[in-house]
Design a protein around this motif. Structure first.
Motif, PDB file in Angstrom:
ATOM      1  N   LEU A 296      -4.340   2.554  -8.763  1.00  0.00           N
ATOM      2  CA  LEU A 296      -3.229   3.290  -9.236  1.00  0.00           C
ATOM      3  C   LEU A 296      -3.366   4.768  -9.221  1.00  0.00           C
TER       4      LEU A 296
ATOM      5  N   GLU B  88       0.436  12.539 -13.974  1.00  0.00           N
ATOM      6  CA  GLU B  88       0.037  12.686 -12.479  1.00  0.00           C
ATOM      7  C   GLU B  88       1.086  13.792 -11.880  1.00  0.00           C
TER       8      GLU B  88
ATOM      9  N   TRP C 238       1.393   5.659   0.984  1.00  0.00           N
ATOM     10  CA  TRP C 238       1.555   6.414   2.147  1.00  0.00           C
ATOM     11  C   TRP C 238       0.580   7.568   2.265  1.00  0.00           C
TER      12      TRP C 238
ATOM     13  N   SER D 196       0.807  -1.372  -0.066  1.00  0.00           N
ATOM     14  CA  SER D 196      -0.063   0.069   0.011  1.00  0.00           C
ATOM     15  C   SER D 196       0.760   1.098  -0.230  1.00  0.00           C
TER      16      SER D 196
ATOM     17  N   TRP E 149     -15.021   2.035  -5.336  1.00  0.00           N
ATOM     18  CA  TRP E 149     -13.775   2.939  -5.776  1.00  0.00           C
ATOM     19  C   TRP E 149     -12.916   2.090  -6.777  1.00  0.00           C
TER      20      TRP E 149
ATOM     21  N   GLU F  53       7.031   2.486   2.985  1.00  0.00           N
ATOM     22  CA  GLU F  53       8.104   2.595   3.841  1.00  0.00           C
ATOM     23  C   GLU F  53       8.065   4.067   4.258  1.00  0.00           C
TER      24      GLU F  53
ATOM     25  N   LYS G   9       2.003  -4.825   3.924  1.00  0.00           N
ATOM     26  CA  LYS G   9       3.291  -4.362   3.395  1.00  0.00           C
ATOM     27  C   LYS G   9       2.723  -2.850   3.248  1.00  0.00           C
TER      28      LYS G   9
ATOM     29  N   SER H  66       1.614   3.532  -7.462  1.00  0.00           N
ATOM     30  CA  SER H  66       1.852   4.034  -8.805  1.00  0.00           C
ATOM     31  C   SER H  66       1.717   3.103  -9.852  1.00  0.00           C
TER      32      SER H  66
ATOM     33  N   THR I  54       4.846   0.848 -10.194  1.00  0.00           N
ATOM     34  CA  THR I  54       5.015  -0.350  -9.568  1.00  0.00           C
ATOM     35  C   THR I  54       3.731  -1.199  -9.693  1.00  0.00           C
TER      36      THR I  54
HETATM   37  P1  NAD Z   1       4.890   3.239  -5.002  1.00  0.00           P
HETATM   38  O1  NAD Z   1       4.358   2.596  -6.140  1.00  0.00           O
HETATM   39  O2  NAD Z   1       5.815   3.971  -4.976  1.00  0.00           O
HETATM   40  O3  NAD Z   1       4.686   2.246  -3.649  1.00  0.00           O
HETATM   41  C1  NAD Z   1       3.501   1.686  -3.326  1.00  0.00           C
HETATM   42  C2  NAD Z   1       3.936   0.265  -2.368  1.00  0.00           C
HETATM   43  O4  NAD Z   1       4.648  -0.395  -3.309  1.00  0.00           O
HETATM   44  C3  NAD Z   1       4.902   0.673  -1.289  1.00  0.00           C
HETATM   45  O5  NAD Z   1       4.578   0.204  -0.335  1.00  0.00           O
HETATM   46  C4  NAD Z   1       6.087   0.136  -1.972  1.00  0.00           C
HETATM   47  O6  NAD Z   1       7.180  -0.209  -0.864  1.00  0.00           O
HETATM   48  C5  NAD Z   1       5.735  -1.141  -2.696  1.00  0.00           C
HETATM   49  N1  NAD Z   1       6.590  -1.410  -3.894  1.00  0.00           N
HETATM   50  C6  NAD Z   1       7.520  -0.844  -4.621  1.00  0.00           C
HETATM   51  N2  NAD Z   1       8.133  -1.430  -5.523  1.00  0.00           N
HETATM   52  C7  NAD Z   1       7.547  -2.751  -5.138  1.00  0.00           C
HETATM   53  C8  NAD Z   1       8.067  -3.888  -6.066  1.00  0.00           C
HETATM   54  N3  NAD Z   1       8.764  -4.167  -6.989  1.00  0.00           N
HETATM   55  N4  NAD Z   1       7.309  -5.048  -5.563  1.00  0.00           N
HETATM   56  C9  NAD Z   1       6.246  -5.033  -4.379  1.00  0.00           C
HETATM   57  N5  NAD Z   1       5.991  -3.689  -4.027  1.00  0.00           N
HETATM   58  C10 NAD Z   1       6.638  -2.802  -4.314  1.00  0.00           C
HETATM   59  O7  NAD Z   1       3.440   4.451  -4.816  1.00  0.00           O
HETATM   60  P2  NAD Z   1       3.465   5.417  -3.410  1.00  0.00           P
HETATM   61  O8  NAD Z   1       4.422   6.568  -3.757  1.00  0.00           O
HETATM   62  O9  NAD Z   1       3.641   4.886  -2.167  1.00  0.00           O
HETATM   63  O10 NAD Z   1       1.845   6.055  -3.696  1.00  0.00           O
HETATM   64  C11 NAD Z   1       1.588   7.049  -4.784  1.00  0.00           C
HETATM   65  C12 NAD Z   1       0.809   6.514  -5.817  1.00  0.00           C
HETATM   66  O11 NAD Z   1      -0.418   5.933  -5.274  1.00  0.00           O
HETATM   67  C13 NAD Z   1       0.404   7.664  -6.525  1.00  0.00           C
HETATM   68  O12 NAD Z   1       0.411   7.283  -8.113  1.00  0.00           O
HETATM   69  C14 NAD Z   1      -1.335   7.780  -6.300  1.00  0.00           C
HETATM   70  O13 NAD Z   1      -2.348   8.126  -7.356  1.00  0.00           O
HETATM   71  C15 NAD Z   1      -1.394   6.215  -6.168  1.00  0.00           C
HETATM   72  N6  NAD Z   1      -2.709   5.983  -5.027  1.00  0.00           N
HETATM   73  C16 NAD Z   1      -3.810   5.585  -5.633  1.00  0.00           C
HETATM   74  C17 NAD Z   1      -4.992   5.447  -5.020  1.00  0.00           C
HETATM   75  C18 NAD Z   1      -6.098   4.636  -5.522  1.00  0.00           C
HETATM   76  O14 NAD Z   1      -7.122   4.492  -4.867  1.00  0.00           O
HETATM   77  N7  NAD Z   1      -6.376   4.511  -6.847  1.00  0.00           N
HETATM   78  C19 NAD Z   1      -4.767   5.760  -3.535  1.00  0.00           C
HETATM   79  C20 NAD Z   1      -3.825   6.068  -2.883  1.00  0.00           C
HETATM   80  C21 NAD Z   1      -2.562   6.490  -3.730  1.00  0.00           C
END
Ligand code: NAD
Length: 458
Positions: A231, A361, A133, A131, A427, A160, A157, A209, A212
């Motif tokens: 995402l 974004e 942050w 998830s 959602w 971080e 998880k 994102s 990811t």
């Molecule tokens: P991120 O993709 O950087 O990280 C998300 C999670 O993935 C973290 O826990 C991270 O440790 C984990 N991760 C990273 N690499 C990985 C891998 N190779 N394998 C497994 N896990 C891995 O995203 P972020 O910066 O935490 O969040 C921001 C993004 O989340 C924005 O794009 C936002 O729009 C999106 N978001 C979407 C919603 C929704 O409901 N659609 C809600 C909140 C946030």
């Protein structure tokens, strides 16, 4: 793979704490324990699982202020908004508690001539929740709570950047009676997430994102397990010629800048009819100039810190690209002074779809306002995106709003409102905004699989 995880305060740059991170071996061990513990959890009466979530709800209320302070310290979220998130969580818990019995009750769908047909709703088993942050209580609990209520074990998880909040969620659930092996919080970054995906889980529920999300889909797609990806977005709103420019500007400035623009459903693009464009921009800029940026622990702070330092470069690049292509900058446009990660609330007009600002974004306090000649152009531009999370229209005319929003590809649509999530509504996103959904009764059923029963008497 790192053996520790350092947690920083993005508003001060200081290290809050350093925690041991879970190794791949520990992740495998915890996944095996969750697998062993899940059947007994699923075998408990639903009323017992509901009692645990009720206990969790009470604990969140009891500890609300310190939980809000923890979230603000590790994410830079203004304290008022941390309190709001925890308050909003209670409504979500109440929704899940009110609906879970009805959604999971065995249904008799046919009963004639000695033949009975039933649908039973079974838990998936062990599910992984990876998830983000930005709303750590919301995105964490949208998965954890319905998953536990429906009898699953959860390997969680957290980001971080919100680990202490993730650990608090697990602690409060344990204190409320959920067994430690049924609700597991894993500490670490992306490599810990990758180690989790290597385990034989029955479902992966991800919020984060697009980049990811694509990696996760590649890692587990061939395993035919339940996969949900929530995402990013590039959420548009259209302000029609009959809208009140001041009211729309005040509402949309909040929708664009709330949580420092770090919301998946933040307003990210605004299209305004040419007849009210200039008045709208003036009110919008006035509203944004009234937002106080600074120490997120202060009650009057509206713009907090940028949680992830690398995002500052993304915002700077979008500003530079927009300026190079002829956009008009009304306010902001720069990093704020350190220590900590700061970006001034930034408003552009005179933007178009050649600019990154209108395509990718931003996830920060920055917005582009584009003038349009009418409804057809607005709809075409709103749909000119690879995302499809939310979209809105401001007009007093309900029929016009419904007609326009029916043509827009988005999981959620807003009439005269924005940046809003309801536990009662699904959602979800179109296109690169993801697959699957959370919330609503569908977001409870998502953690179950239907089993068909054909029963002939005699
Ligand atoms: P991120 O993709 O950087 O990280 C998300 C999670 O993935 C973290 O826990 C991270 O440790 C984990 N991760 C990273 N690499 C990985 C891998 N190779 N394998 C497994 N896990 C891995 O995203 P972020 O910066 O935490 O969040 C921001 C993004 O989340 C924005 O794009 C936002 O729009 C999106 N978001 C979407 C919603 C929704 O409901 N659609 C809600 C909140 C946030």
């Amino acid at each position: 793979m790192s053996t520790t995880l350092s947690i920083h305060n993005p508003a001060t740059g200081q290290t809050i704490t350093t925690l041991p991170a879970h190794s791949p071996e520990q992740v495998a061990e915890l996944a095996a324990r969750a697998r062993a513990a899940q059947p007994a959890w699923a075998a408990r009466a639903l009323a017992e699982r509901m009692a645990c979530i009720r206990g969790f709800r009470e604990a969140v209320l009891r500890e609300q202020e310190s939980l809000a302070q923890t979230m603000t310290a590790e994410t830079g979220k203004p304290i008022r908004m941390s309190r709001n998130e925890l308050g909003g969580l209670i409504g979500r818990l109440d929704f899940f508690l009110a609906e879970v019995q009805r959604v999971t009750a065995t249904e008799t769908v046919y009963d004639e001539g000695g033949m009975t047909e039933q649908i039973e709703h079974l838990p998936l088993g062990v599910v992984a929740n990876i998830s983000a942050w930005n709303y750590p209580w919301f995105v964490g609990c949208n998965v954890i709570v319905p998953a536990l209520l429906t009898g699953n074990a959860v390997l969680y998880k957290p980001s971080e950047y919100a680990t202490q909040t993730g650990l608090a969620i697990a602690r409060l659930l344990h204190e409320a009676g959920v067994p430690a092996d049924v609700m597991v919080c894993l500490v670490g970054g992306g490599d810990t997430g990758a180690a989790l995906l290597a385990q034989p889980v029955d479902g992966v529920f991800f919020t984060g994102s697009v980049a990811t999300g694509q990696r996760i889909a590649q890692a587990v797609g061939h395993r035919f397990i339940r996969l949900q990806l929530e995402l990013g977005g590039k959420d548009p709103t259209y302000v029609c010629d009959d809208a009140d420019p001041r009211a729309a500007a005040e509402s949309l400035a909040d929708g664009a800048m709330y949580n420092t623009g770090q919301s998946c459903c933040s307003v990210e693009r605004i299209y305004v009819h040419e007849s009210i464009h200039d008045a709208f921009v003036a009110h919008f800029v006035d509203t944004v100039r009234g937002y106080r940026m600074g120490d997120p622990t202060r009650d009057d702070t509206y713009i907090g810190a940028i949680t992830r330092a690398p995002q500052l470069a993304v915002l700077e690049a979008q500003v530079a690209d927009a300026l190079a292509k002829g956009a008009t900058l009304h306010c902001g446009g720069h990093r704020g002074a350190g220590p900590g990660n700061w970006f001034e609330p930034t408003v552009f007009s005179g933007v178009d779809h050649r600019m990154e600002l209108m395509r990718e974004e931003s996830f920060g306090p920055i917005i582009g306002i584009q003038k349009v000649s009418g409804d057809a152009e607005a709809v075409r531009l709103m749909n000119d995106t690879r995302y499809g999370l939310t979209a809105g229209v401001y007009t007093p005319d309900a029929e016009r709003a419904r007609r326009l929003l029916s043509q827009v590809h988005a999981g959620s649509t807003y009439w005269n409102c924005c940046d809003r999530v309801s536990p009662r509504l699904p959602w979800s996103g179109h296109g690169d905004s993801g697959v699957g959904l959370t919330l609503s009764t569908y977001g409870i059923a998502a953690f179950t699989r239907p089993k068909a029963w054909h029963l002939r008497r005699g």
